[in-house]
Enzyme design. Structure first.
Site, PDB file in Angstrom:
ATOM      1  CG  ASN A  44      -0.399  -0.197   2.529  1.00  0.00           C
ATOM      2  OD1 ASN A  44       0.618  -0.861   2.675  1.00  0.00           O
ATOM      3  ND2 ASN A  44      -1.027   0.360   3.542  1.00  0.00           N
ATOM      4  CD  GLU A  46      -1.496   4.784   4.629  1.00  0.00           C
ATOM      5  OE1 GLU A  46      -1.002   5.654   5.373  1.00  0.00           O
ATOM      6  OE2 GLU A  46      -2.179   3.830   5.043  1.00  0.00           O
ATOM      7  CB  CYS A  55      -5.294  -1.252  -1.896  1.00  0.00           C
ATOM      8  SG  CYS A  55      -6.575  -0.434  -0.940  1.00  0.00           S
ATOM      9  CD  GLU A  57      -5.500  -5.879  -1.304  1.00  0.00           C
ATOM     10  OE1 GLU A  57      -4.938  -4.764  -1.242  1.00  0.00           O
ATOM     11  OE2 GLU A  57      -6.223  -6.322  -0.401  1.00  0.00           O
ATOM     12  CB  CYS A  88     -10.777  -2.355   0.590  1.00  0.00           C
ATOM     13  SG  CYS A  88     -10.265  -1.719  -1.008  1.00  0.00           S
ATOM     14  CB  CYS A  91      -8.924  -4.439  -3.565  1.00  0.00           C
ATOM     15  SG  CYS A  91      -7.716  -3.111  -3.393  1.00  0.00           S
TER      16      CYS A  91
HETATM   17  N1  THU Z   1      -5.295  -1.428   2.475  1.00  0.00           N
HETATM   18  C1  THU Z   1      -4.773  -2.203   1.489  1.00  0.00           C
HETATM   19  O1  THU Z   1      -3.671  -1.946   0.982  1.00  0.00           O
HETATM   20  N2  THU Z   1      -5.483  -3.284   1.090  1.00  0.00           N
HETATM   21  C2  THU Z   1      -6.660  -3.688   1.655  1.00  0.00           C
HETATM   22  O2  THU Z   1      -7.267  -4.626   1.183  1.00  0.00           O
HETATM   23  C3  THU Z   1      -7.169  -2.997   2.829  1.00  0.00           C
HETATM   24  C4  THU Z   1      -6.601  -1.654   3.073  1.00  0.00           C
HETATM   25  C5  THU Z   1      -4.522  -0.277   2.945  1.00  0.00           C
HETATM   26  C6  THU Z   1      -5.045   1.060   2.524  1.00  0.00           C
HETATM   27  C7  THU Z   1      -4.482   1.954   3.609  1.00  0.00           C
HETATM   28  O3  THU Z   1      -3.173   2.331   3.249  1.00  0.00           O
HETATM   29  C8  THU Z   1      -4.402   1.071   4.827  1.00  0.00           C
HETATM   30  O4  THU Z   1      -4.503  -0.262   4.350  1.00  0.00           O
HETATM   31  C9  THU Z   1      -5.497   1.322   5.847  1.00  0.00           C
HETATM   32  O5  THU Z   1      -6.747   1.316   5.267  1.00  0.00           O
END
Ligand code: THU
Length: 137
Positions: A44, A46, A55, A57, A88, A91
């Site tokens: 991920n 940010e 994300c 994925e 999420c 994704c």
């Molecule tokens: N996140 C992912 O990378 N994948 C997921 O399936 C769930 C959430 C990340 C996004 C963000 O950087 C952090 O997790 C918190 O939501």
């Protein structure tokens, strides 16, 4: 010799260290396997403008597609929390685009680096809308 699922779990755990997650402090790693067996990883990423966060994925899937691969054969996901990280909603829809309904999705434990649960997109996104809805119109 680790099997494919174990290897993917290890790769997802490995790439999780590169997560850029200064805001949530929640690190995620993903490994996607193409039909020919090639594996791609993503973490991920940010952003201070929170909604721009990518994300793990989607990061991994973007690499797979950018390498000219067309289909996802399997996915491994790991998150730094004590609960299993599941993809999420956004994704799930992206996975739906490129994975067969029964393609294994391995949910992994960051401490043991092992697969804890295996699911698929049919379970995670029931009654989903996919490319064939437009092909069969
Ligand atoms: N996140 C992912 O990378 N994948 C997921 O399936 C769930 C959430 C990340 C996004 C963000 O950087 C952090 O997790 C918190 O939501």
């Amino acid at each position: 010799m680790p099997n494919t699922a174990e290897l993917m779990a290890q790769k997802a755990c490995e790439v999780m260290q590169y997560a850029y997650a200064p805001y949530s402090k929640y690190r995620v790693g993903a490994c996607v396997q193409a039909e020919d067996g090639t594996m791609f990883v993503g973490c991920n990423v940010e952003n201070i403008s929170y909604g721009l966060t990518i994300c793990a994925e989607r990061s991994a899937i973007t690499s797979l597609i950018s390498a000219g691969k067309k289909k996802i054969k399997a996915i491994a996901i790991v998150g730094s929390g004590s609960e299993l990280c599941t993809p999420c909603g956004a994704c799930r829809q992206i996975i739906r685009e490129f994975a067969a309904q029964d393609a294994p999705i391995y949910l992994c434990d960051p401490l043991t680096k092992k697969v804890v649960e295996t699911t698929n997109i049919k379970n995670l996104l029931p009654l989903s809308f996919g490319p064939e809805h437009l092909e069969n119109k």
